[in-house]
Scaffold this active site. Structure first.
Site, PDB file in Angstrom:
ATOM      1  N   SER B  56      39.431 -24.030  12.935  1.00 34.76           N
ATOM      2  CA  SER B  56      39.231 -24.173  11.498  1.00 34.76           C
ATOM      3  C   SER B  56      40.551 -24.623  10.902  1.00 34.76           C
ATOM      4  O   SER B  56      41.598 -24.030  11.192  1.00 34.76           O
ATOM      5  CB  SER B  56      38.824 -22.843  10.856  1.00 34.76           C
ATOM      6  OG  SER B  56      37.456 -22.590  11.058  1.00 34.76           O
ATOM      7  N   GLU B  63      44.924 -31.611  -5.536  1.00 37.01           N
ATOM      8  CA  GLU B  63      43.673 -32.179  -6.062  1.00 37.01           C
ATOM      9  C   GLU B  63      42.446 -31.501  -5.459  1.00 37.01           C
ATOM     10  O   GLU B  63      41.356 -32.075  -5.475  1.00 37.01           O
ATOM     11  CB  GLU B  63      43.642 -33.684  -5.785  1.00 37.01           C
ATOM     12  CG  GLU B  63      44.833 -34.446  -6.353  1.00 37.01           C
ATOM     13  CD  GLU B  63      46.084 -34.398  -5.467  1.00 37.01           C
ATOM     14  OE1 GLU B  63      46.022 -33.793  -4.365  1.00 37.01           O
ATOM     15  OE2 GLU B  63      47.114 -34.942  -5.900  1.00 37.01           O
ATOM     16  N   SER B  64      42.593 -30.292  -4.904  1.00 34.45           N
ATOM     17  CA  SER B  64      41.526 -29.432  -4.377  1.00 34.45           C
ATOM     18  C   SER B  64      41.732 -29.113  -2.897  1.00 34.45           C
ATOM     19  O   SER B  64      42.683 -28.415  -2.570  1.00 34.45           O
ATOM     20  CB  SER B  64      40.126 -29.941  -4.716  1.00 34.45           C
ATOM     21  OG  SER B  64      39.951 -29.966  -6.134  1.00 34.45           O
ATOM     22  N   HIS B  69      35.874 -27.659  10.267  1.00 28.14           N
ATOM     23  CA  HIS B  69      35.503 -26.614  11.216  1.00 28.14           C
ATOM     24  C   HIS B  69      34.909 -27.329  12.419  1.00 28.14           C
ATOM     25  O   HIS B  69      34.015 -28.168  12.261  1.00 28.14           O
ATOM     26  CB  HIS B  69      34.492 -25.654  10.600  1.00 28.14           C
ATOM     27  CG  HIS B  69      34.998 -24.997   9.345  1.00 28.14           C
ATOM     28  ND1 HIS B  69      36.007 -24.050   9.355  1.00 28.14           N
ATOM     29  CD2 HIS B  69      34.671 -25.180   8.040  1.00 28.14           C
ATOM     30  CE1 HIS B  69      36.252 -23.671   8.119  1.00 28.14           C
ATOM     31  NE2 HIS B  69      35.470 -24.349   7.293  1.00 28.14           N
ATOM     32  N   CYS B  84      39.847 -34.072  -6.939  1.00 34.14           N
ATOM     33  CA  CYS B  84      39.637 -34.392  -8.352  1.00 34.14           C
ATOM     34  C   CYS B  84      40.595 -35.523  -8.697  1.00 34.14           C
ATOM     35  O   CYS B  84      41.612 -35.727  -8.032  1.00 34.14           O
ATOM     36  CB  CYS B  84      39.828 -33.174  -9.240  1.00 34.14           C
ATOM     37  SG  CYS B  84      41.435 -32.422  -9.123  1.00 34.14           S
TER      38      CYS B  84
END
Lengths: 137, 137
Positions: B56, B63-64, B69, B84
């Site tokens: 993972s 920006e997020s 995974h 974003c």
């Protein structure tokens, strides 16, 4: 048989309490508690506070991840709960966060990730209770 | 006008190179490079290796986030690119990771997150080039 490897809740939380979703410590605490409520196993938490406002929080769990991105100026949170295994109570985690962020409304889309035609039942299905959660990744 | 706060690519990568997607160092390096290719700004990277297999990886960006995974035993990766702002080249990042993981096929769903009816144009739209990326959160 066709089975999914992961379960992904894509959640839009609207009209949240703006002070709550702009407080990095509170957002992280509530995200950690949501992981606990779900029965997932936390690996690491990352929280980032933006200037002048907005929080990003991600918790990597042994069963994938929880993430939240907040826009306090609009009272909006984008929440994702990505899990694997059938033993994670993601619906309780979702209800907990909706309540704690004081969201007035929400939308939830549930996606199955990794839909594969596999010859055998996946290790992390309920009949394998007791197998470490990590077995699902 | 109705505008979206975030853009979320939900990507299924199939028939990936199993050794690549089971190597934590390689997965993290490629995820970091994908962030760089996209023009996003990395905040923190978390990588977790499962026993006996599976990785993972999550990178929180200004920006997020990017997350992956992997299920090497099935050659499958669940990749999410949540950004974003209109200045992030997420399609290049996606093509880079598809190539580096040697995926033989993929599916991509693009979701708009936080679709709100806002009275003004968002700060992070193209006409605001030069405004720090963090302004989009």
């Amino acid at each position: 048989m066709v089975q999914s490897l992961g379960n992904h809740l894509i959640i839009e939380l609207y009209e949240c309490h703006r002070d709550v979703i702009n407080n990095a410590q509170m957002v992280e605490e509530k995200l950690k508690e949501a992981v606990r409520v779900s029965g997932a196993n936390m690996v690491q938490s990352v929280i980032h506070e933006f200037n002048p406002h907005g929080i990003s929080g991600v918790i990597v769990i042994e069963e994938s991840h929880f993430s939240v991105h907040t826009w306090p100026e609009y009272g909006y949170c984008a929440l994702d709960i990505f899990t694997c295994g059938d033993e994670i109570d993601y619906h309780s985690a979702l209800q907990y966060l909706k309540s704690e962020f004081q969201a007035q409304s929400m939308s939830v889309t549930e996606l199955k990730r990794g839909m594969l035609d596999l010859p055998v039942k996946l290790l992390h299905k309920p009949e394998s209770r007791g197998i470490p959660a990590a077995a699902c990744a």
